[in-house]
Motif scaffolding. Structure first.
Motif, mmCIF file in Angstrom:
data_model
loop_
_atom_site.group_PDB
_atom_site.id
_atom_site.type_symbol
_atom_site.label_atom_id
_atom_site.label_comp_id
_atom_site.label_asym_id
_atom_site.label_seq_id
_atom_site.Cartn_x
_atom_site.Cartn_y
_atom_site.Cartn_z
ATOM 1 N N LEU A 79 1.351 0.668 -9.830
ATOM 2 C CA LEU A 79 0.707 0.608 -8.719
ATOM 3 C C LEU A 79 -1.298 0.971 -9.804
ATOM 4 C CD1 LEU A 79 2.437 3.480 -6.732
ATOM 5 C CD2 LEU A 79 2.070 0.910 -6.458
ATOM 6 N N LYS A 80 -1.939 0.622 -8.696
ATOM 7 C CA LYS A 80 -3.407 0.709 -8.702
ATOM 8 C C LYS A 80 -3.988 1.710 -7.943
ATOM 9 C CE LYS A 80 -7.862 -1.243 -9.576
ATOM 10 N NZ LYS A 80 -8.647 -2.532 -9.554
ATOM 11 N N GLN A 81 -4.522 2.823 -8.816
ATOM 12 C CA GLN A 81 -5.268 3.676 -8.147
ATOM 13 C C GLN A 81 -6.211 3.331 -7.336
ATOM 14 O OE1 GLN A 81 -5.108 7.167 -10.342
ATOM 15 N NE2 GLN A 81 -3.022 8.707 -9.604
ATOM 16 N N ASP A 82 -6.768 3.516 -5.958
ATOM 17 C CA ASP A 82 -7.999 2.849 -5.408
ATOM 18 C C ASP A 82 -9.392 4.313 -5.666
ATOM 19 O OD1 ASP A 82 -7.205 0.600 -4.787
ATOM 20 O OD2 ASP A 82 -6.083 1.094 -3.585
ATOM 21 N N ARG B 47 1.086 -1.382 0.422
ATOM 22 C CA ARG B 47 0.199 -0.096 0.172
ATOM 23 C C ARG B 47 0.763 1.228 -0.185
ATOM 24 N NH1 ARG B 47 -2.150 -3.602 3.920
ATOM 25 N NH2 ARG B 47 -4.417 -4.406 3.220
ATOM 26 N N HIS B 48 0.745 1.778 -0.807
ATOM 27 C CA HIS B 48 1.583 3.487 -1.442
ATOM 28 C C HIS B 48 0.715 4.665 -1.232
ATOM 29 C CE1 HIS B 48 5.135 1.184 -1.960
ATOM 30 N NE2 HIS B 48 4.680 0.229 -2.464
ATOM 31 N N PHE C 91 -2.358 -5.716 -1.642
ATOM 32 C CA PHE C 91 -1.720 -6.169 -3.222
ATOM 33 C C PHE C 91 -3.214 -5.737 -4.273
ATOM 34 C CE2 PHE C 91 1.316 -8.415 -1.104
ATOM 35 C CZ PHE C 91 2.867 -7.970 -1.936
ATOM 36 N N ALA C 92 -3.286 -5.493 -5.599
ATOM 37 C CA ALA C 92 -3.989 -5.469 -6.514
ATOM 38 C C ALA C 92 -4.244 -5.711 -6.925
ATOM 39 C CB ALA C 92 -4.186 -3.892 -6.819
ATOM 40 N N PRO C 93 -4.224 -7.671 -6.991
ATOM 41 C CA PRO C 93 -4.500 -8.781 -8.528
ATOM 42 C C PRO C 93 -4.822 -8.281 -9.587
ATOM 43 C CG PRO C 93 -5.770 -8.984 -6.472
ATOM 44 C CD PRO C 93 -4.930 -7.845 -5.584
ATOM 45 N N VAL C 94 -4.387 -8.504 -10.690
ATOM 46 C CA VAL C 94 -4.584 -8.156 -11.718
ATOM 47 C C VAL C 94 -4.920 -9.483 -12.490
ATOM 48 C CG1 VAL C 94 -4.775 -7.308 -14.246
ATOM 49 C CG2 VAL C 94 -4.329 -5.976 -12.371
#
Length: 200
Positions: A197-200, A140-141, A170-173
């Protein structure tokens, strides 16, 4: 959940630390026997244990994280893992010295080869496309969550890995099957070593 580790190196330890932080039990194994893992287990605390590969493979979920040339020996003595979700975190480096060399598997992807050695297991490719330090770090960033690519042929198995790694932060894809997605993720593929990174 009890998570079995086939391997106890940098990647296995990084995944294990995330699991332990979220209350999961981790059972480590390696080729040298449980006694060699005593210092690691002591450092990680009461949710960590050391066992034989056969015992580690009896866990709810199994992580394969050994050097590529050691995979056949690492899985040779295991019972059939019928229905067990196995996260394949390996990369097909035939050698690392003096220069990295990629194993020639013909038309197979690395994870298809791994799956062929684990009949009955539900193999999900994950964690191999990230450098170890990115797996070990907090995913998480401020700018978003660390993207984690995964691939597999079993939808329920991928959902299990997606849920677990999402819990870790994590942001799984999902990139699809072991053939299509695995080819994107393995060494030389377009998302190998892609740290996003994936923005939430």
């Amino acid at each position: 959940m009890k998570i079995g580790m086939l391997g106890a190196g940098e990647i296995a330890q990084a995944i294990a630390r995330h699991a332990i932080r979220h209350g999961h039990e981790v059972v480590f194994s390696n080729s040298r026997g449980p006694a060699s893992l005593a210092p690691l287990v002591e450092d990680l605390g009461t949710l960590a244990a050391a066992a034989t590969p056969e015992e580690a493979a009896a866990a709810d979920l199994v992580v394969l994280a050994v050097p590529w040339p050691r995979i056949p020996d690492a899985v040779a003595g295991l019972p059939r893992l019928d229905g067990t979700v196995v996260i394949d975190a390996t990369n097909q480096f035939a050698t690392l010295s003096p220069e990295p060399e990629i194993a020639d598997l013909g038309d197979l992807t690395g994870s298809e080869y791994v799956a062929s050695l684990l009949p009955g297991a539900r193999v999900v490719k994950a964690f191999n496309a990230l450098y170890g330090q990115f797996i070990a770090a907090d995913p998480r960033h401020e700018a978003g969550r660390q993207v984690l690519f995964l691939a597999g042929d079993d939808a329920d198995a991928k959902n299990s890995v997606r849920d677990l790694t999402s819990e870790f932060g994590f942001a799984p894809v999902d990139l699809g099957t072991l053939r299509e997605g695995g080819r994107l993720m393995q060494l030389g593929g377009p998302v190998s070593a892609l740290h996003a990174l994936k923005q939430d």
